[in-house]
Design a protein around this motif. Sequence first.
Motif, PDB file in Angstrom:
ATOM      1  N   ASN A  67       0.251   4.096   0.737  1.00  0.00           N
ATOM      2  CA  ASN A  67       0.003   4.985   1.876  1.00  0.00           C
ATOM      3  C   ASN A  67       0.545   4.426   3.196  1.00  0.00           C
ATOM      4  OD1 ASN A  67      -1.363   6.907   0.340  1.00  0.00           O
ATOM      5  ND2 ASN A  67      -3.223   5.678   0.409  1.00  0.00           N
ATOM      6  N   PRO A 106     -20.623   3.953  -4.951  1.00  0.00           N
ATOM      7  CA  PRO A 106     -20.206   2.673  -5.519  1.00  0.00           C
ATOM      8  C   PRO A 106     -21.354   1.762  -5.950  1.00  0.00           C
ATOM      9  CG  PRO A 106     -19.944   2.660  -3.152  1.00  0.00           C
ATOM     10  CD  PRO A 106     -20.379   4.036  -3.522  1.00  0.00           C
ATOM     11  N   GLN A 163     -11.051  -1.953  -1.526  1.00  0.00           N
ATOM     12  CA  GLN A 163      -9.798  -2.664  -1.792  1.00  0.00           C
ATOM     13  C   GLN A 163      -8.676  -1.659  -1.572  1.00  0.00           C
ATOM     14  OE1 GLN A 163      -9.937  -5.904  -3.563  1.00  0.00           O
ATOM     15  NE2 GLN A 163     -12.146  -5.892  -3.367  1.00  0.00           N
ATOM     16  N   GLY A 164      -8.113  -1.685  -0.382  1.00  0.00           N
ATOM     17  CA  GLY A 164      -6.988  -0.795  -0.125  1.00  0.00           C
ATOM     18  C   GLY A 164      -7.395   0.541   0.466  1.00  0.00           C
ATOM     19  N   SER A 165      -6.374   1.297   0.871  1.00  0.00           N
ATOM     20  CA  SER A 165      -6.631   2.503   1.660  1.00  0.00           C
ATOM     21  C   SER A 165      -7.283   3.621   0.852  1.00  0.00           C
ATOM     22  CB  SER A 165      -5.328   2.993   2.282  1.00  0.00           C
ATOM     23  OG  SER A 165      -4.355   3.173   1.287  1.00  0.00           O
ATOM     24  N   VAL A 166      -7.048   3.648  -0.451  1.00  0.00           N
ATOM     25  CA  VAL A 166      -7.642   4.723  -1.248  1.00  0.00           C
ATOM     26  C   VAL A 166      -9.161   4.571  -1.306  1.00  0.00           C
ATOM     27  CG1 VAL A 166      -7.780   5.753  -3.547  1.00  0.00           C
ATOM     28  CG2 VAL A 166      -5.563   5.115  -2.614  1.00  0.00           C
ATOM     29  N   GLN A 167      -9.609   3.352  -1.624  1.00  0.00           N
ATOM     30  CA  GLN A 167     -11.061   3.123  -1.656  1.00  0.00           C
ATOM     31  C   GLN A 167     -11.670   3.255  -0.258  1.00  0.00           C
ATOM     32  OE1 GLN A 167     -12.229  -0.461  -3.717  1.00  0.00           O
ATOM     33  NE2 GLN A 167     -11.873   0.465  -5.715  1.00  0.00           N
ATOM     34  N   PHE A 176     -22.866  -0.580   2.723  1.00  0.00           N
ATOM     35  CA  PHE A 176     -24.033  -1.388   2.392  1.00  0.00           C
ATOM     36  C   PHE A 176     -25.217  -0.502   2.040  1.00  0.00           C
ATOM     37  CE2 PHE A 176     -21.871  -3.892   5.832  1.00  0.00           C
ATOM     38  CZ  PHE A 176     -21.355  -4.873   5.001  1.00  0.00           C
ATOM     39  N   TYR A 189     -15.830  -0.638  -7.983  1.00  0.00           N
ATOM     40  CA  TYR A 189     -15.672  -1.355  -6.725  1.00  0.00           C
ATOM     41  C   TYR A 189     -16.038  -2.822  -6.954  1.00  0.00           C
ATOM     42  CZ  TYR A 189     -15.367   2.851  -3.812  1.00  0.00           C
ATOM     43  OH  TYR A 189     -14.973   4.006  -3.220  1.00  0.00           O
ATOM     44  N   ALA A 190     -15.518  -3.678  -6.096  1.00  0.00           N
ATOM     45  CA  ALA A 190     -15.956  -5.069  -6.106  1.00  0.00           C
ATOM     46  C   ALA A 190     -17.238  -5.151  -5.280  1.00  0.00           C
ATOM     47  CB  ALA A 190     -14.878  -5.957  -5.495  1.00  0.00           C
ATOM     48  N   SER A 191     -18.331  -5.577  -5.906  1.00  0.00           N
ATOM     49  CA  SER A 191     -19.578  -5.656  -5.151  1.00  0.00           C
ATOM     50  C   SER A 191     -19.604  -6.950  -4.345  1.00  0.00           C
ATOM     51  CB  SER A 191     -20.773  -5.620  -6.097  1.00  0.00           C
ATOM     52  OG  SER A 191     -20.871  -6.855  -6.777  1.00  0.00           O
ATOM     53  N   LEU A 192     -20.441  -6.964  -3.316  1.00  0.00           N
ATOM     54  CA  LEU A 192     -20.547  -8.180  -2.497  1.00  0.00           C
ATOM     55  C   LEU A 192     -21.026  -9.349  -3.340  1.00  0.00           C
ATOM     56  CD1 LEU A 192     -21.940  -7.339   0.994  1.00  0.00           C
ATOM     57  CD2 LEU A 192     -19.615  -7.670   0.209  1.00  0.00           C
ATOM     58  N   ASP A 221       0.847  -1.201   0.000  1.00  0.00           N
ATOM     59  CA  ASP A 221       0.000   0.000   0.000  1.00  0.00           C
ATOM     60  C   ASP A 221       0.883   1.253   0.000  1.00  0.00           C
ATOM     61  OD1 ASP A 221      -1.719   2.078   0.508  1.00  0.00           O
ATOM     62  OD2 ASP A 221      -2.970   0.919   1.887  1.00  0.00           O
ATOM     63  N   GLU A 263     -12.241   6.750   0.275  1.00  0.00           N
ATOM     64  CA  GLU A 263     -13.373   7.214  -0.559  1.00  0.00           C
ATOM     65  C   GLU A 263     -14.695   6.904   0.118  1.00  0.00           C
ATOM     66  OE1 GLU A 263     -11.510   6.756  -5.068  1.00  0.00           O
ATOM     67  OE2 GLU A 263     -13.226   5.523  -4.508  1.00  0.00           O
ATOM     68  N   LEU A 264     -14.804   5.698   0.679  1.00  0.00           N
ATOM     69  CA  LEU A 264     -16.059   5.335   1.353  1.00  0.00           C
ATOM     70  C   LEU A 264     -16.266   6.190   2.605  1.00  0.00           C
ATOM     71  CD1 LEU A 264     -16.186   1.423   1.082  1.00  0.00           C
ATOM     72  CD2 LEU A 264     -17.246   3.139  -0.389  1.00  0.00           C
ATOM     73  N   GLY A 299     -23.728  -4.126  -1.611  1.00  0.00           N
ATOM     74  CA  GLY A 299     -22.619  -3.809  -0.715  1.00  0.00           C
ATOM     75  C   GLY A 299     -21.300  -3.847  -1.452  1.00  0.00           C
ATOM     76  N   VAL A 300     -20.311  -3.096  -0.928  1.00  0.00           N
ATOM     77  CA  VAL A 300     -18.968  -3.142  -1.496  1.00  0.00           C
ATOM     78  C   VAL A 300     -17.950  -3.188  -0.357  1.00  0.00           C
ATOM     79  CG1 VAL A 300     -19.496  -1.904  -3.632  1.00  0.00           C
ATOM     80  CG2 VAL A 300     -18.823  -0.617  -1.600  1.00  0.00           C
ATOM     81  N   ILE A 301     -16.794  -3.771  -0.645  1.00  0.00           N
ATOM     82  CA  ILE A 301     -15.673  -3.726   0.287  1.00  0.00           C
ATOM     83  C   ILE A 301     -14.565  -2.925  -0.363  1.00  0.00           C
ATOM     84  CG2 ILE A 301     -13.993  -5.037   1.629  1.00  0.00           C
ATOM     85  CD1 ILE A 301     -15.617  -7.423   1.459  1.00  0.00           C
ATOM     86  N   TYR A 346      -1.208  -4.872   1.703  1.00  0.00           N
ATOM     87  CA  TYR A 346      -1.107  -4.903   0.245  1.00  0.00           C
ATOM     88  C   TYR A 346      -2.402  -4.414  -0.402  1.00  0.00           C
ATOM     89  CZ  TYR A 346       3.217  -7.535   0.647  1.00  0.00           C
ATOM     90  OH  TYR A 346       4.493  -7.900   0.927  1.00  0.00           O
ATOM     91  N   VAL A 347      -2.264  -3.844  -1.576  1.00  0.00           N
ATOM     92  CA  VAL A 347      -3.430  -3.456  -2.371  1.00  0.00           C
ATOM     93  C   VAL A 347      -3.176  -3.901  -3.808  1.00  0.00           C
ATOM     94  CG1 VAL A 347      -3.971  -1.456  -0.936  1.00  0.00           C
ATOM     95  CG2 VAL A 347      -2.489  -1.157  -2.914  1.00  0.00           C
ATOM     96  N   ARG A 383     -17.828   9.522  -5.850  1.00  0.00           N
ATOM     97  CA  ARG A 383     -18.718   8.629  -6.584  1.00  0.00           C
ATOM     98  C   ARG A 383     -19.362   7.648  -5.615  1.00  0.00           C
ATOM     99  NH1 ARG A 383     -15.193   3.972  -9.258  1.00  0.00           N
ATOM    100  NH2 ARG A 383     -13.466   3.978  -7.800  1.00  0.00           N
TER     101      ARG A 383
END
Lengths: 251, 461
Positions: free
Chosen positions: A14, B272, B311-315, B227, A186-189, A12, B318-319, B307-309, A32-33, B270
């Motif tokens: 950051n 998600p 991925q990493g500190s940037v997202q 969510f 985004y990856a959705s659930l 990451d 954003e949330l 729902g979304v998770i 990690y990202v 944005r």
Amino acid sequence: MKILVSAKRVSDPNARLQVAKDGKWIEGDVEYVMNYFCENAIECALQIAESQDGVETVAVGIGDEDTARFIRQGALARGIDRGIYVAAEESEIDSDLIARIYEGVVHRERPDIVLIGKQAVDGDSNQVGQLLAEYLGWPQATFASKVELQGDEAIVTREVDGGLEVIAVSLPCVITADLRLNEPRYASLAGIMKAKKKPLEELEIDDLDLDDADPKVKVVALSTPSGRKAGVLVKDVDELIAKLRGEARVV
Amino acid sequence: MPALPDAFVQAITDQFPPDFASVDPQDLQTYGRDWTKVFAPAAAMVVLPRTTEEVSLLMALAYAHDVAIVPSGGRTGLAAGAVARDGEVVLSLQRMRHMEPVDVTGSTVRVQAGVITELVHDHVSEFGLTWPVDFASKGSSQVGGNLATNAGGVKVIRYGLTRQWVLGLQVVLADGRVLELGGALEKNNTGIDLRQLFIGSEGILGIITEATLKLTRKPGHLDVMLFAVPDLAGVLRLFRALRQAPLQTMAYEFFTDICLRRVLLHRKLRVPFATKSSHYVLLEAERAEQLEDWLGQLLEQGLIDDGVIAQGSVQAAELWALREGISESLSATGTPHKNDIALPIAALEAFTAELGAVFAQQYPGWEIAVFGHVGDGNLHINVMKPDEMNMADFLEQTHAADALLFSLVARHHGSVSAEHGIGLLKKRALPYSRTPDELALMRGIKQLLDPKGILNPGKVL
């Protein structure tokens, strides 16, 4: 049509990293990202697949065991059809070997397009796409900010110094993705749940019958950036100007 | 506005360093107010002590000359608790920012009251520790102010309020006496806990000058999720499911589509999700193996629509921006009238249904932006001024609407100020949450500790 995309994990940007005791790699509890440019490559492949029928998308990840999780969560969960994970010690592979591994995967999969992040945001080498195109003897379009398919050609807008260049490359080709190519979803659930059932093939480097599987670059030393010097408080504007002139020499 | 007694001003000049006090109009403006902009600041002087001895000497002088003192930290409060509007002396603790070395074995650190909250986090971080008092204004707020207001924030569901993270206090009383309360002891059952009396007292009982803070281990990697749920009942159902989940929850925040629309008007962010929803929940939890299975169950049981998770500190950032941008966006795109209430979690649903009905009837067409922490029953209810209404009418009508709202809060056994405190702004509301007996007791304590009424006069009581 088949598109191969890269799915590389990176530390990451950051997070604060710790150099290992031998001074050659990082250690500790590293977060990690997914490499940002790989996210752009994945998004581009998904948009192509959504815009026409009969496109299969395959994500390729090379690295430590955890890489498989990134292929699933970062690529398959977003909509990529299946994954290929090639196991490798991340501290023992260089850009050239990664390009050769991709070459081996390309010989197995025979894709029409390989979409790769233009560089990894941790190593910053910016070599894999170019080396791969050379080894395959395919045309390459690097730093893509727009990709359109027309017949058996890809029309790619490239971000070059001072402007944009539009080029046409014949398929099969290698395209490296730049940040402005798209906004990764985004990856959705629901996607994450579906991804659990998608095929993810696991390979060793030996499975790929590479002519040359030796890394050519050795990491000699890693170090963290030197800390910033503490600031000083000045009494008034005159002192500030004096310091800017005398010590900093910026005015 | 009463002028400061000459003898007091003379004593300040005689007994303190030349840079101790300021009467510069710019300083009086700056130090005379907090984040509320309702009251015009009118401080007579600002003093900036460096040591507890200086605070003690100042208070002895103020006591002798009947000079009113407004204690002041980072001035990020939202209840006008640090506002000087009547010729008071503002006592800023910002120069008292010394931090002692971290006691790793005891997991404590002793700091002066003027230390900025975030600097405490930085100071203890390398030992894998944190002081879990965390909110959006942590870059400006100070430890003394956190303690004096018993500050809340988004991590309360995990760690509780500020008062749970203080082992010892040093307090200067109205007449200049210095109390050492508690030291660094975790266990200390020796009579009434005076330390807790000062925490959350909003500067009306004494000046907090130093504190021994209790630390805890820094959380591991965090997952941030957003969510979409159909309604408030859905927010609460999901929360019930979370209570049973194999997860260490760090934050459980909800907001409505009205809030989100305001955020998107103000900031380029944005959403998600492809489809709109009326309620959203942000969940932050320590990373756990079982997370994916649990999320799968949520989908199967229909507890969430989408729902979304991150991925990493940037997202993740954003949330969080969608939630943390609300307060700022409401003020930037309109005129909100803010309420910060708490209810027993079990009463949240009935309360909001009644509130909706009352407002729809009494104030048709008003836009009400609700968001909150849910896990601790805390709702931020923001009534937006209708564009065509003038400010005077709006203030008058919100005044009446508040009475309705507070009665409803009282009926559901809630609190009219969950985390912002009372200050000047919520004084009218206080009787809705505290009985006449309680208020009389509070006045008695105030009288005992501040017989001349020189500490933050006019605030709270």
